[in-house]
Write a protein that holds these residues in place. Structure first.
Motif, PDB file in Angstrom:
ATOM      1  N   UNK A 173     -33.356 -13.240  35.936  1.00  0.00           N
ATOM      2  CA  UNK A 173     -33.120 -11.920  36.510  1.00  0.00           C
ATOM      3  C   UNK A 173     -32.105 -11.179  35.642  1.00  0.00           C
ATOM      4  N   UNK A 174     -32.535 -10.063  35.031  1.00  0.00           N
ATOM      5  CA  UNK A 174     -31.635  -9.247  34.226  1.00  0.00           C
ATOM      6  C   UNK A 174     -31.146  -8.093  35.099  1.00  0.00           C
ATOM      7  N   UNK A 175     -29.964  -8.256  35.686  1.00  0.00           N
ATOM      8  CA  UNK A 175     -29.459  -7.279  36.650  1.00  0.00           C
ATOM      9  C   UNK A 175     -27.971  -7.038  36.436  1.00  0.00           C
ATOM     10  N   UNK A 176     -27.538  -5.836  36.782  1.00  0.00           N
ATOM     11  CA  UNK A 176     -26.125  -5.500  36.801  1.00  0.00           C
ATOM     12  C   UNK A 176     -25.713  -5.221  38.245  1.00  0.00           C
ATOM     13  N   UNK A 177     -24.486  -4.797  38.454  1.00  0.00           N
ATOM     14  CA  UNK A 177     -24.022  -4.477  39.796  1.00  0.00           C
ATOM     15  C   UNK A 177     -23.598  -5.703  40.589  1.00  0.00           C
ATOM     16  N   UNK A 178     -23.409  -5.522  41.891  1.00  0.00           N
ATOM     17  CA  UNK A 178     -23.030  -6.606  42.789  1.00  0.00           C
ATOM     18  C   UNK A 178     -24.291  -7.176  43.426  1.00  0.00           C
ATOM     19  N   UNK A 179     -24.343  -8.493  43.545  1.00  0.00           N
ATOM     20  CA  UNK A 179     -25.494  -9.170  44.127  1.00  0.00           C
ATOM     21  C   UNK A 179     -25.074  -9.826  45.441  1.00  0.00           C
ATOM     22  N   UNK A 180     -25.775  -9.468  46.515  1.00  0.00           N
ATOM     23  CA  UNK A 180     -25.548 -10.058  47.832  1.00  0.00           C
ATOM     24  C   UNK A 180     -26.809 -10.809  48.247  1.00  0.00           C
ATOM     25  N   UNK A 181     -26.652 -12.038  48.719  1.00  0.00           N
ATOM     26  CA  UNK A 181     -27.834 -12.769  49.184  1.00  0.00           C
ATOM     27  C   UNK A 181     -27.500 -14.190  49.594  1.00  0.00           C
ATOM     28  N   UNK A 182     -28.211 -14.661  50.597  1.00  0.00           N
ATOM     29  CA  UNK A 182     -28.063 -16.039  51.054  1.00  0.00           C
ATOM     30  C   UNK A 182     -29.301 -16.852  50.728  1.00  0.00           C
ATOM     31  N   UNK A 183     -29.144 -18.160  50.727  1.00  0.00           N
ATOM     32  CA  UNK A 183     -30.236 -19.057  50.348  1.00  0.00           C
ATOM     33  C   UNK A 183     -31.474 -18.856  51.202  1.00  0.00           C
ATOM     34  N   UNK A 184     -31.301 -18.567  52.486  1.00  0.00           N
ATOM     35  CA  UNK A 184     -32.436 -18.467  53.400  1.00  0.00           C
ATOM     36  C   UNK A 184     -32.859 -17.036  53.697  1.00  0.00           C
ATOM     37  N   UNK A 185     -32.202 -16.057  53.094  1.00  0.00           N
ATOM     38  CA  UNK A 185     -32.575 -14.662  53.321  1.00  0.00           C
ATOM     39  C   UNK A 185     -33.845 -14.315  52.549  1.00  0.00           C
ATOM     40  N   UNK A 186     -34.731 -13.537  53.173  1.00  0.00           N
ATOM     41  CA  UNK A 186     -35.974 -13.146  52.514  1.00  0.00           C
ATOM     42  C   UNK A 186     -35.718 -12.180  51.366  1.00  0.00           C
ATOM     43  N   UNK A 187     -34.719 -11.297  51.523  1.00  0.00           N
ATOM     44  CA  UNK A 187     -34.411 -10.315  50.485  1.00  0.00           C
ATOM     45  C   UNK A 187     -32.926 -10.344  50.147  1.00  0.00           C
ATOM     46  N   UNK A 188     -32.646 -10.111  48.890  1.00  0.00           N
ATOM     47  CA  UNK A 188     -31.268  -9.964  48.425  1.00  0.00           C
ATOM     48  C   UNK A 188     -31.036  -8.487  48.080  1.00  0.00           C
ATOM     49  N   UNK A 189     -29.764  -8.142  47.850  1.00  0.00           N
ATOM     50  CA  UNK A 189     -29.405  -6.753  47.592  1.00  0.00           C
ATOM     51  C   UNK A 189     -28.640  -6.636  46.286  1.00  0.00           C
ATOM     52  N   UNK A 190     -29.059  -5.675  45.466  1.00  0.00           N
ATOM     53  CA  UNK A 190     -28.332  -5.296  44.258  1.00  0.00           C
ATOM     54  C   UNK A 190     -27.623  -3.985  44.585  1.00  0.00           C
ATOM     55  N   UNK A 191     -26.289  -3.985  44.536  1.00  0.00           N
ATOM     56  CA  UNK A 191     -25.529  -2.824  45.016  1.00  0.00           C
ATOM     57  C   UNK A 191     -24.752  -2.166  43.879  1.00  0.00           C
ATOM     58  N   UNK A 192     -24.874  -0.838  43.833  1.00  0.00           N
ATOM     59  CA  UNK A 192     -24.109  -0.004  42.915  1.00  0.00           C
ATOM     60  C   UNK A 192     -23.214   0.906  43.752  1.00  0.00           C
ATOM     61  N   UNK A 193     -22.270   1.620  43.126  1.00  0.00           N
ATOM     62  CA  UNK A 193     -21.376   2.484  43.920  1.00  0.00           C
ATOM     63  C   UNK A 193     -22.101   3.480  44.820  1.00  0.00           C
TER      64      UNK A 193
END
Length: 255
Positions: free
Chosen positions: A87-107
């Motif tokens: 995964x080539x991503x910037x920003x903050x990454x939020x996510x748990x092992x069992x979550x269906x979706x994770x979040x890439x957060x910018x300001x």
């Protein structure tokens, strides 16, 4: 007044400015970011993982009951089979092992994306079917490149940069002989789809088809038709999902 020198100067500037702008736009595209990320991983692996111990294949497309699946990197070794998703991503990454979706957060914005562990699970199942190996010897590995920062706790197999190298090398108990590794490498080379542009286009079409709620689809386990069903009671009452038509014999479900 003769404007030809000014026009010539402006035209000279445009001849390099337009290609440069197009190149910058291309490099910022999701496709280019993905290609750069995979190239970085290949370089890291080339420098850090012994080629004789870790036999590798990249961009592996395998047939599945519902079309195809595409694996970024596979490392075959006496210590197990490591399936790496980049995964080539910037920003903050939020996510748990069992979550269906994770979040890439910018300001100023947030982007949802599929949990890469779930994405890689399908890759593992396809390899398990192709190679006929025990699932406990298949290891899912995720690596984020691009300067992102994890803002929630992630499992040990979700890494950043060259962290995937340390995770792979942490397995030191042999489970395969060298002959078995060679046989699996041959089977995977024989069983994969040709790494061509046509294969990639077909895979992209399969992804679009799987995301179409009106398209017919098959159970990845038994091959029976998947039907849209609805949860009748409980906190999730009213939610719809894909369920195997062979239920209760087959209990496969999909979102």
């Amino acid at each position: 007044m003769d404007y030809s020198p000014i026009v010539a100067q402006v035209w000279g500037m445009l001849t390099w400015f337009i290609p440069a702008a197009l190149l910058i736009g291309l490099l910022k595209s999701p496709w280019a970011k993905g290609q750069i990320g995979e190239l970085l991983v290949r370089l890291f692996a080339h420098w850090q993982l012994d080629k004789q111990t870790y036999r590798r294949l990249h961009n592996v497309t395998l047939n599945t009951p519902d079309g195809t699946t595409q694996i970024d990197h596979v490392f075959l070794s006496p210590y197990g089979i490591f399936v790496l998703e980049t995964k080539n991503m910037s920003g903050w990454i939020f996510g748990g092992e069992k979550q269906a979706q994770w979040t890439q957060k910018f300001p100023k914005r947030s982007i949802k994306f599929q949990n890469p562990l779930r994405q890689n699970y399908k890759h593992l199942k396809a390899l398990e079917a192709t190679l006929g190996v025990n699932s406990e010897h298949l290891h899912s590995v995720i690596t984020f490149v691009g300067g992102s920062t994890f803002k929630t706790e992630v499992p040990a197999n979700v890494t950043q940069g060259i962290g995937f190298i340390r995770y792979i090398q942490s397995f030191q108990q042999p489970v395969f002989s060298e002959a078995e590794v060679d046989a699996m490498l041959h089977a995977l080379k024989s069983g994969r789809r040709a790494p061509t542009l046509a294969t990639h286009r077909e895979h992209v079409q399969n992804l679009k088809w799987r995301s179409d709620p009106k398209a017919e689809r098959q159970c990845p386990k038994c091959g029976s038709a998947l039907l849209i069903r609805e949860i009748k009671s409980g906190p999730k009452a009213g939610l719809k999902f894909w369920g195997c038509s062979s239920f209760p014999k087959c209990r496969i479900t999909q979102n």
